[in-house]
Design an enzyme around this catalytic site. Sequence first.
Site, PDB file in Angstrom:
ATOM      1  N   SER A 239      57.843  75.677 -26.464  1.00 40.68           N
ATOM      2  CA  SER A 239      57.856  77.133 -26.441  1.00 40.68           C
ATOM      3  C   SER A 239      56.425  77.671 -26.601  1.00 40.68           C
ATOM      4  O   SER A 239      55.543  77.258 -25.857  1.00 40.68           O
ATOM      5  CB  SER A 239      58.799  77.634 -27.534  1.00 40.68           C
ATOM      6  OG  SER A 239      59.069  78.999 -27.385  1.00 40.68           O
ATOM      7  N   ASP A 464      65.785  78.627 -18.189  1.00 37.76           N
ATOM      8  CA  ASP A 464      65.337  78.973 -19.540  1.00 37.76           C
ATOM      9  C   ASP A 464      65.183  80.491 -19.679  1.00 37.76           C
ATOM     10  O   ASP A 464      64.555  81.139 -18.840  1.00 37.76           O
ATOM     11  CB  ASP A 464      63.995  78.269 -19.808  1.00 37.76           C
ATOM     12  CG  ASP A 464      63.541  78.331 -21.255  1.00 37.76           C
ATOM     13  OD1 ASP A 464      63.746  79.374 -21.902  1.00 37.76           O
ATOM     14  OD2 ASP A 464      62.969  77.343 -21.733  1.00 37.76           O
ATOM     15  N   HIS A 493      66.585  76.172 -24.241  1.00 34.02           N
ATOM     16  CA  HIS A 493      65.169  76.291 -24.584  1.00 34.02           C
ATOM     17  C   HIS A 493      64.785  75.123 -25.475  1.00 34.02           C
ATOM     18  O   HIS A 493      65.318  74.948 -26.558  1.00 34.02           O
ATOM     19  CB  HIS A 493      64.956  77.620 -25.310  1.00 34.02           C
ATOM     20  CG  HIS A 493      63.526  77.958 -25.552  1.00 34.02           C
ATOM     21  ND1 HIS A 493      62.609  78.112 -24.529  1.00 34.02           N
ATOM     22  CD2 HIS A 493      62.847  78.197 -26.708  1.00 34.02           C
ATOM     23  CE1 HIS A 493      61.439  78.431 -25.057  1.00 34.02           C
ATOM     24  NE2 HIS A 493      61.547  78.488 -26.365  1.00 34.02           N
TER      25      HIS A 493
END
Length: 531
Positions: A239, A464, A493
């Site tokens: 991320s 995502d 994710h």
Amino acid sequence: MRDIRGKKRTAALGSASVLAAATLIAGAVAAPTASASAGHGQDREARGAAIAAARAAKAGIDWKDCPADWGLEKPIQCGWVSVPLDYANPYGKQIQLAVDRIGNTGTPQERQGALVYNPGGPGGSGLKFPRRVVTKNAIWANVAKAYDFVGFDPRGVGHSAPISCVDPQEFVKAPKADPVPDSEADKLAQRKLAREYAEGCYERSGEMLPYMTTPNTVRDLDVIRAALGEKQLNYLGVSYGTYIGAVYGTLFPGHLRRMVVDSVVNPSREKIWYQANLDQDVAFEGRWKDWEDWVAKNDATFHLGTTRDAVQAKWLELRATAKKSPIGGVVGPAELISFFQSAPYYDSSWVPVATVFSKYFAGDTQALVDAAAPDMSDIAGNISSENGNAVYTAVECADAKWPTSWRKWDRDNTRLNKDYPFMTWANAWMNLPCATWRTKQQTPVNVKTGKGLPQVMIVQSTNDAATPYDGAVELHKRFAGSRLITEKDAGSHGVTGLANPCINSRVDAYLLTGKLDAADVTCGPHATPKP
């Protein structure tokens, strides 16, 4: 945006949250004058980072058992790394970064060094990473034989000179105002809250704010590398952790050995951070619909409707009920979004969220209150949602210049909300403090391939929500020789933590041998959750 951390939390803004490569210098270097130009400023920071890294390499880390209240059991060890608050002034104020590690599980001959992890955010703590070894996480068992697993709290986070923007008790108070405005008065109220939040950050954490940037976190990461005694960094970023990786690869290309980036923030200067958040709103809507389709397909279990439209109608009904009168006195629309958004974030939340949703319509409101109400115990200690939110805001606001015109914010979000209503306004209020930010906002780093950059592994699912697929494609273009592993028709994710042999085997091969496929690879999706 936020996870560009992990699960986003309820924001204090009355809405649901959404969310110089340098040679090591052993001796002292005279600092240039304060009147240096921006270019000279970057040179000073590069030199400061080299000084700090040389100092850390000499000092090492004094590893000890972790403090009892950190929740990190033996044989995990904890320690501290000292870094400059301001890299342009490396002999000035220092802050302490919390780090932890667990040794490799294989033989000394199998050991390949340390693997350093960042889970995202901005605002996420990486200290739980070594627990993957303690809990015998099968997906990481092979890599654990070769590497020490190392986590850290980035600057401002948790135990690392934590920052704050509001009283934590105020932050968790509920219910908050509905993020979706019905009138200009609603928008005015949210603008006031956002401005007050920005002021609170300045009042409570003003000394830290100018230095709460991704490039400084990247410099910290290089100092940690040096303190670990590693000549080159092995890094896993998920991320927002991928943006840390992208900037590290740009500023310290020759200091990198191997890097896996998973669920990628678009590193384009034009995307950081205002446009990235708008892109996220679109992607969230798509993944929300994927989840609704799955709920409808499993109507025999959940009884919420056999079509996406029927499930959406139930969602709107629940939202309207909570708006009229907060459920259990504490769960309004903002709290609902905070809870329900975990479904488009992570497949692991599909069943739990649908179950609570189903129970509510079967008459069990307490399950929803228990799941969606803010955690009132989350006000003690350093790892709190208030701290995470403060770091998120501080980093995104400092990393780039944000629009200051309310007309632009209003126009862009009103337009998006028509077609992508699930997260748009909640995300807007989450980020609006950046429009009135008091400290300097920098120009984002131009992410690119530099001398010595190794081949990087990029892993991304096509659907995502938090970090849309285009981000992975963009980083792939910018990092020469990188390989893109795509998980097609999936959208959770954080891909590398899921069981998908097509991906897991490649991550293992790369980290253990440096081997990448001759070309990019498309993998099928991991298993769809079963109710």
